[in-house]
Design a protein around this motif. Sequence first.
Motif, PDB file in Angstrom:
ATOM      1  N   GLY A  66       0.648  -1.333  -0.112  1.00 21.78           N
ATOM      2  CA  GLY A  66       0.411  -0.064   0.566  1.00 21.78           C
ATOM      3  C   GLY A  66       0.413   1.348   0.032  1.00 21.78           C
ATOM      4  O   GLY A  66       0.546   2.205  -0.038  1.00 21.78           O
ATOM      5  N   LEU A 126       3.092   3.478  -4.811  1.00 18.95           N
ATOM      6  CA  LEU A 126       2.194   4.294  -5.427  1.00 18.95           C
ATOM      7  C   LEU A 126       2.949   5.863  -4.496  1.00 18.95           C
ATOM      8  O   LEU A 126       3.223   6.659  -5.502  1.00 18.95           O
ATOM      9  CB  LEU A 126       0.776   4.906  -5.800  1.00 18.95           C
ATOM     10  N   PHE A 143      -0.316   4.394 -16.833  1.00 19.55           N
ATOM     11  CA  PHE A 143      -0.273   5.898 -15.654  1.00 19.55           C
ATOM     12  C   PHE A 143       1.292   6.359 -16.819  1.00 19.55           C
ATOM     13  O   PHE A 143       2.275   6.027 -16.952  1.00 19.55           O
ATOM     14  CB  PHE A 143       1.378   5.168 -14.402  1.00 19.55           C
TER      15      PHE A 143
HETATM   16  P1  ADP Z   1      -0.803  -1.821  -3.074  1.00 14.55           P
HETATM   17  O1  ADP Z   1       0.944  -2.371  -2.737  1.00 14.55           O
HETATM   18  O2  ADP Z   1      -1.414  -2.219  -2.363  1.00 14.55           O
HETATM   19  O3  ADP Z   1      -0.419  -1.734  -4.605  1.00 14.55           O
HETATM   20  P2  ADP Z   1       0.003   0.779  -4.428  1.00 14.55           P
HETATM   21  O4  ADP Z   1       1.037   1.825  -3.174  1.00 14.55           O
HETATM   22  O5  ADP Z   1       1.119   0.442  -5.188  1.00 14.55           O
HETATM   23  O6  ADP Z   1      -0.496  -0.228  -3.202  1.00 14.55           O
HETATM   24  O7  ADP Z   1      -1.486   0.386  -4.754  1.00 14.55           O
HETATM   25  C1  ADP Z   1      -1.847   1.493  -4.597  1.00 14.55           C
HETATM   26  C2  ADP Z   1      -3.438   1.204  -5.023  1.00 14.55           C
HETATM   27  O8  ADP Z   1      -4.311   0.604  -5.962  1.00 14.55           O
HETATM   28  C3  ADP Z   1      -3.707  -0.388  -4.588  1.00 14.55           C
HETATM   29  O9  ADP Z   1      -3.581  -1.585  -3.628  1.00 14.55           O
HETATM   30  C4  ADP Z   1      -4.536  -0.665  -5.926  1.00 14.55           C
HETATM   31  O10 ADP Z   1      -6.046  -0.743  -5.769  1.00 14.55           O
HETATM   32  C5  ADP Z   1      -4.319   0.641  -6.874  1.00 14.55           C
HETATM   33  N1  ADP Z   1      -3.804   0.260  -7.721  1.00 14.55           N
HETATM   34  C6  ADP Z   1      -2.649   0.717  -8.348  1.00 14.55           C
HETATM   35  N2  ADP Z   1      -1.879   0.448  -9.395  1.00 14.55           N
HETATM   36  C7  ADP Z   1      -3.032  -0.294  -9.807  1.00 14.55           C
HETATM   37  C8  ADP Z   1      -3.420  -0.394 -11.566  1.00 14.55           C
HETATM   38  N3  ADP Z   1      -2.166  -0.399 -12.555  1.00 14.55           N
HETATM   39  N4  ADP Z   1      -4.393  -1.441 -11.668  1.00 14.55           N
HETATM   40  C9  ADP Z   1      -5.512  -1.829 -11.050  1.00 14.55           C
HETATM   41  N5  ADP Z   1      -5.122  -0.581  -9.670  1.00 14.55           N
HETATM   42  C10 ADP Z   1      -4.097   0.044  -9.195  1.00 14.55           C
END
Ligand code: ADP
Length: 269
Positions: free
Chosen positions: A221, A224, A250
Amino acid sequence: FDVYGAPIIGSNEKLRGIVLVFHDITELKKLEQARKDFVANVSHELKTPVTSLKGFTETLLAGAMEDPALREKFLTIISKESDRLESLIHDLLELSKIEGSHFLLNWQEVDLHEMIEDVKMMLQEQADKKKIDLKTKVMGNPKIEGDPHRLKQVILNLVNNAISYTPEEGNVTMRVREQAETVLLEVEDTGIGITKKELPRVFERFYRVDRARSRNSGGTGLGLAIVKHLSEAHKARLDVTSEVNKGTTFKVTFYKKGWKRKKTCKSLQ
Ligand code: ADP
């Protein structure tokens, strides 16, 4: 608001008026709340795997060890939960380093073409496991100035997510394109997508659209949030577009090599 008051006394020692100073502390209060939320989130996120590690270890010690099938099952869970804990601590330390006031980038010339090919090699096996077609596309000469280690972290996080949130047999494409003053990096997938409502929140620390799914894919989590901070440190602009059940893209727009200090970087933010 914080309010301070002070009397104004005239030369005849009579009260001439009062000065009131209103101090807007909305931002301070927000920051304080964000800090408290963060601490609460971290504690919760750390507690979950630790509780599970404790529970399974105790059960094994209480006798489950005698049963080979149970022993195998519980030890596998313990190993997975330890991995989770390790990634969580790693990401937390990274985030605190990146957000710290002493964080510096090691600026160098970086060829994003080479970098996406490296990332492709690193994540090929992960993509193959889900029969995902991992592609790269290059237009022009995508050279920028940046920190190679940090840029790789940005791309790895984005592609890792793209693979995690794309069902089997989908596509994930890394694209880099030279433009007039900028270089555009795109990570596009044909995955589950993100709703309009949730889209602005995905860069928040610990925000997940689907907690269970994120946990299963080994997510912390924080990926990003790290991408957002690193993009800002590179004066790059970060955008995301998505359509539910179609896919997500992205986009990170960097200044081209040579433009970093020349122009007002603010215009990209
Ligand atoms: P995580 O470790 O949960 O992936 P991130 O900070 O990387 O945490 O992403 C936050 C949330 O954004 C994810 O839990 C997911 O719900 C959503 N997410 C990120 N990238 C994508 C993607 N490429 N497609 C769909 N949902 C995404």
